[in-house]
Design an enzyme around this catalytic site. Sequence first.
Site, PDB file in Angstrom:
ATOM      1  N   HIS A 120       1.011  -1.163   0.048  1.00 49.86           N
ATOM      2  CA  HIS A 120       0.142  -0.022  -0.108  1.00 49.86           C
ATOM      3  C   HIS A 120       1.000   1.212   0.185  1.00 49.86           C
ATOM      4  O   HIS A 120       2.182   1.179   0.431  1.00 49.86           O
ATOM      5  CB  HIS A 120      -0.938  -0.090   1.227  1.00 49.86           C
ATOM      6  CG  HIS A 120      -1.996   1.052   1.524  1.00 49.86           C
ATOM      7  ND1 HIS A 120      -1.637   2.443   1.379  1.00 49.86           N
ATOM      8  CD2 HIS A 120      -3.230   1.050   1.143  1.00 49.86           C
ATOM      9  CE1 HIS A 120      -2.903   3.084   1.814  1.00 49.86           C
ATOM     10  NE2 HIS A 120      -3.862   2.040   1.564  1.00 49.86           N
ATOM     11  N   ASP A 198       3.413  -4.451   8.017  1.00 47.39           N
ATOM     12  CA  ASP A 198       1.969  -3.625   7.855  1.00 47.39           C
ATOM     13  C   ASP A 198       0.918  -4.821   8.044  1.00 47.39           C
ATOM     14  O   ASP A 198       0.708  -5.585   7.109  1.00 47.39           O
ATOM     15  CB  ASP A 198       1.881  -3.041   6.360  1.00 47.39           C
ATOM     16  CG  ASP A 198       0.460  -2.400   6.444  1.00 47.39           C
ATOM     17  OD1 ASP A 198      -0.257  -2.422   6.989  1.00 47.39           O
ATOM     18  OD2 ASP A 198       0.353  -1.758   4.998  1.00 47.39           O
ATOM     19  N   GLN A 201      -4.427  -5.418   6.927  1.00 48.26           N
ATOM     20  CA  GLN A 201      -5.272  -6.352   6.383  1.00 48.26           C
ATOM     21  C   GLN A 201      -4.954  -7.759   7.128  1.00 48.26           C
ATOM     22  O   GLN A 201      -6.049  -8.567   7.298  1.00 48.26           O
ATOM     23  CB  GLN A 201      -4.940  -6.639   4.898  1.00 48.26           C
ATOM     24  CG  GLN A 201      -5.297  -5.596   4.180  1.00 48.26           C
ATOM     25  CD  GLN A 201      -6.513  -5.167   3.872  1.00 48.26           C
ATOM     26  OE1 GLN A 201      -7.428  -5.801   3.922  1.00 48.26           O
ATOM     27  NE2 GLN A 201      -6.775  -3.694   3.757  1.00 48.26           N
ATOM     28  N   LYS A 224     -10.542  -1.562  10.290  1.00 43.43           N
ATOM     29  CA  LYS A 224     -10.430  -2.963   9.735  1.00 43.43           C
ATOM     30  C   LYS A 224     -10.904  -4.270  10.487  1.00 43.43           C
ATOM     31  O   LYS A 224     -10.445  -5.275   9.992  1.00 43.43           O
ATOM     32  CB  LYS A 224      -9.248  -3.092   8.758  1.00 43.43           C
ATOM     33  CG  LYS A 224      -9.289  -1.850   7.570  1.00 43.43           C
ATOM     34  CD  LYS A 224      -7.765  -2.001   6.993  1.00 43.43           C
ATOM     35  CE  LYS A 224      -7.361  -0.687   6.085  1.00 43.43           C
ATOM     36  NZ  LYS A 224      -8.440  -0.356   5.160  1.00 43.43           N
ATOM     37  N   CYS A 362      -4.499   2.220  -3.904  1.00 40.41           N
ATOM     38  CA  CYS A 362      -3.497   2.603  -3.324  1.00 40.41           C
ATOM     39  C   CYS A 362      -2.297   1.917  -3.405  1.00 40.41           C
ATOM     40  O   CYS A 362      -1.385   1.549  -2.501  1.00 40.41           O
ATOM     41  CB  CYS A 362      -3.690   3.133  -1.946  1.00 40.41           C
ATOM     42  SG  CYS A 362      -4.919   4.222  -1.685  1.00 40.41           S
TER      43      CYS A 362
END
Length: 404
Positions: A120, A198, A201, A224, A362
């Site tokens: 991202h 990251d 997700q 999320k 993104c």
Amino acid sequence: MFAVEKIRADFPLLTQKINDQPLVYLDSAATSQKPQSVIAATELFYTQQNANVHRGRHSLSEQATTAYEKARDKVAQYFNVQSREIVWTKGATEALNLIACGLTEQLDKNSSIVITPLEHHANIVPWQQLALKTGAKLHILPLEADATFNMSACIEFLKQIKPTVLALTHASNALGNITNLSPLLSTVKGFNTITVVDGAQGAMHLQPDLNILDCDFYVFSAHKMLGPTGVGGLYGKYERLNALLPYQTGGEMIETVSLFNSTFRDAPAKFEAGTPNIAGVIGFSAALDYLSELDKNAAYDYEQGLFNYAVNKLNEIDGITIYSNLEHNIGTICFNYKDEHPFDIATLLDGFGVAVRSGHHCTQPLMVHLGINGSVRASFCFYNTHQDIDIFINALHECIALLD
């Protein structure tokens, strides 16, 4: 059996209609829906508990502080780490920027930063800026044509670079592909590499044990994970965390202030300047309660079943190209139909009440790597049903008929 109808009853937004059609929400990778318990917790704070946290000696402030810090404890328990290793931020994006800015004095022209084409933009641009500030060289981990990693090639690449920083996603927001992190993190451990994952997700779908994963930093977003927007966080190994420079300065994060000098508190307070999103944190606390009551393995298996069902249905349509890794995926399908613009597909689907994402997600470098301008993305969560997918597929057939 996974009681999806009982779960759906907890999510009030899912009962509404869009364009006179029952809502089929397939955009959870962008933001998950919120159970009633999260909505109620936020409302309760503002109606009965509203006060600023820390330092206040009146009852409301002490109640708010207790609830706020209890939420930090829940996050630490969720990831199996220590509470002092959790920093509240506005989300994963701010957490990544916090790390990159905090490392400014630890890197120089002899340093190297490795990122991947899957990332991202929030896990690309901060590292570009850090490289510009410090003179560090930016390197890109090799990616196969199908957007998967050849692990032996990646390991050899990392052994040659010996990176100062390795930043990579746990699961791709665009494709849903799950990164096999362990061999990559193990490879760089001997180089004293600072490892950043990251988890925007991956945090909810994969619920990693960060003690086992053994990365230095892991970032996440509450919205999320069934929680409110504007809240997220950063896990950092305590020594790594305290070695970062403060990202913002002001109240709360200071130890002493004179007119000419200031000293800062230790982590996590060192990185939490100003009044935080207290209501959001308390709402996230309720989201973590909700997640803790779910059967983690059953929810994951159910999501995988939805994903496989949708993939099979899409594969029956001539002209559909799927870009996602179908073997290691959190439940996100990235696809296109022939050369039709993804915006057109998404707009037409909305007319049938089906909410999907379209565009570059993104991830412009990834789209370039795949040789496309963008894609349609359908992302699933445990509150979706097989009927949702049937409606989506039927609507897609209708859209295709209009376009052809």
